[in-house]
Enzyme design. Sequence first.
Site, short mmCIF file in Angstrom:
data_model
loop_
_atom_site.label_atom_id
_atom_site.label_comp_id
_atom_site.label_asym_id
_atom_site.label_seq_id
_atom_site.Cartn_x
_atom_site.Cartn_y
_atom_site.Cartn_z
N ASP A 1 0.79 -1.24 0.00
CA ASP A 1 0.00 0.00 0.00
C ASP A 1 0.83 1.30 0.00
O ASP A 1 0.52 2.23 0.74
CB ASP A 1 -0.97 0.01 1.20
CG ASP A 1 -1.96 -1.15 1.17
OD1 ASP A 1 -1.89 -1.97 0.23
OD2 ASP A 1 -2.80 -1.24 2.09
N ASP B 1 -4.46 -0.91 -1.65
CA ASP B 1 -5.77 -0.81 -1.01
C ASP B 1 -6.70 -0.28 -2.09
O ASP B 1 -6.39 0.73 -2.74
CB ASP B 1 -5.62 0.17 0.18
CG ASP B 1 -6.56 -0.13 1.32
OD1 ASP B 1 -6.81 -1.32 1.61
OD2 ASP B 1 -7.04 0.84 1.95
N HIS C 1 -10.58 0.31 -2.65
CA HIS C 1 -11.95 0.28 -2.14
C HIS C 1 -12.98 0.78 -3.16
O HIS C 1 -12.69 1.66 -3.97
CB HIS C 1 -12.08 1.15 -0.89
CG HIS C 1 -11.26 0.66 0.26
ND1 HIS C 1 -11.31 -0.64 0.72
CD2 HIS C 1 -10.36 1.30 1.07
CE1 HIS C 1 -10.48 -0.76 1.75
NE2 HIS C 1 -9.88 0.38 1.98
N HIS D 1 -17.48 2.33 0.57
CA HIS D 1 -17.03 1.09 1.22
C HIS D 1 -17.39 1.08 2.70
O HIS D 1 -17.38 2.12 3.37
CB HIS D 1 -15.50 0.96 1.05
CG HIS D 1 -15.00 -0.39 1.41
ND1 HIS D 1 -14.47 -0.67 2.65
CD2 HIS D 1 -14.96 -1.55 0.71
CE1 HIS D 1 -14.12 -1.95 2.69
NE2 HIS D 1 -14.39 -2.49 1.51
N LYS E 1 -6.82 -5.20 -2.93
CA LYS E 1 -7.58 -5.77 -1.81
C LYS E 1 -8.52 -4.72 -1.23
O LYS E 1 -8.30 -3.52 -1.41
CB LYS E 1 -6.62 -6.26 -0.73
CG LYS E 1 -5.76 -5.13 -0.19
CD LYS E 1 -4.72 -5.60 0.79
CE LYS E 1 -3.89 -4.44 1.31
NZ LYS E 1 -4.64 -3.39 2.00
N CYS F 1 -2.08 -2.63 7.68
CA CYS F 1 -1.91 -3.57 6.56
C CYS F 1 -0.60 -4.35 6.61
O CYS F 1 -0.57 -5.53 6.25
CB CYS F 1 -2.11 -2.84 5.24
SG CYS F 1 -3.83 -2.31 5.06
C1 VGL Z 1 -4.75 0.71 5.74
C2 VGL Z 1 -6.33 1.66 7.10
C3 VGL Z 1 -7.28 1.48 6.14
C4 VGL Z 1 -3.31 0.30 5.55
C5 VGL Z 1 -5.69 0.51 4.77
O1 VGL Z 1 -2.87 0.21 4.38
O2 VGL Z 1 -2.62 0.10 6.57
N1 VGL Z 1 -5.06 1.27 6.91
N2 VGL Z 1 -6.95 0.90 4.98
ZN ZN Z 2 -8.39 0.83 3.44
#
Ligand code: VGL
Ligand code: ZN
Length: 242
Positions: A47, A85, A87, A91, A145, A190
């Site tokens: 991410d 990430d 979404h 979401h 994801k 994540c």
């Molecule tokens: C993440 C919060 C929401 C991350 C992703 O990549 O750590 N944190 N979505």
């Molecule tokens: Zn997220």
Amino acid sequence: MSNTNRRNVLVKLTYAGVVVGVAGMGHAAFAAGKVKPSASSALLVVDVQNCFVTGGTLPVKGGEEVVPVINKLAASFENVVVTQDWHTQGHASFASAHPGEKPFGMKKMPYGNQVLWPDHCIQGTDDAALHKDLKVPSAQLIVRKGYHPKVDSYSAFMEADGKTPTGLGGYLKQRGIKTVYVTGLATDFCVAWTALDARKMGFEAFVIEDATRAIDLNGSLAAAWKSMSAKGVKRIQSADLV
Ligand code: VGL
Ligand code: ZN
């Protein structure tokens, strides 16, 4: 106390001493250049997207600082996997999807407690794109994801319902990968969930600490390191790698 019992006590004490010793050494146990990625290792770049750096919708403090560290690390790996990430609009992990709720609050979902986030990383937006300075041309797979509207997925392996795999575990296993080195954002969400699921699926797992940055929400960073350590995730620095 019988001799046998005394010996058992001694064995236990010694064993405990060893365990405490190893735990106490932390990442110092890995001297510079002592951790060597092999053909069965993969670097996971989690991410590293505009949403999670300064100017993004869910900025992680210092998030952009991981980029040069990861670019350099990537050269030591034969296998590199990148995640995003990704979404849907509206979401279920977004506070805005729940009337009356605010970002960084908690909500009970059918699959468990969910932190509610600002709207972030929406499919196809610039915000969801990889950081422009991330240079990992050798990356072989991009895993997206968090695309099921009602379920979050911090982990690159398994959605937050704990039963919907992303396919990454199968991919890595079919390719003979035994060890993963996890980097990216955010350490306590994540990255940690990915490293923990890697262990669950039988991979050896390292987190390269200086190639991550954290959100640290209500002690989440300390809690993440504690659970990772309990599950055998190894905490190292980029300088520990050859
Ligand atoms: C993440 C919060 C929401 C991350 C992703 O990549 O750590 N944190 N979505
Ligand atoms: Zn997220």
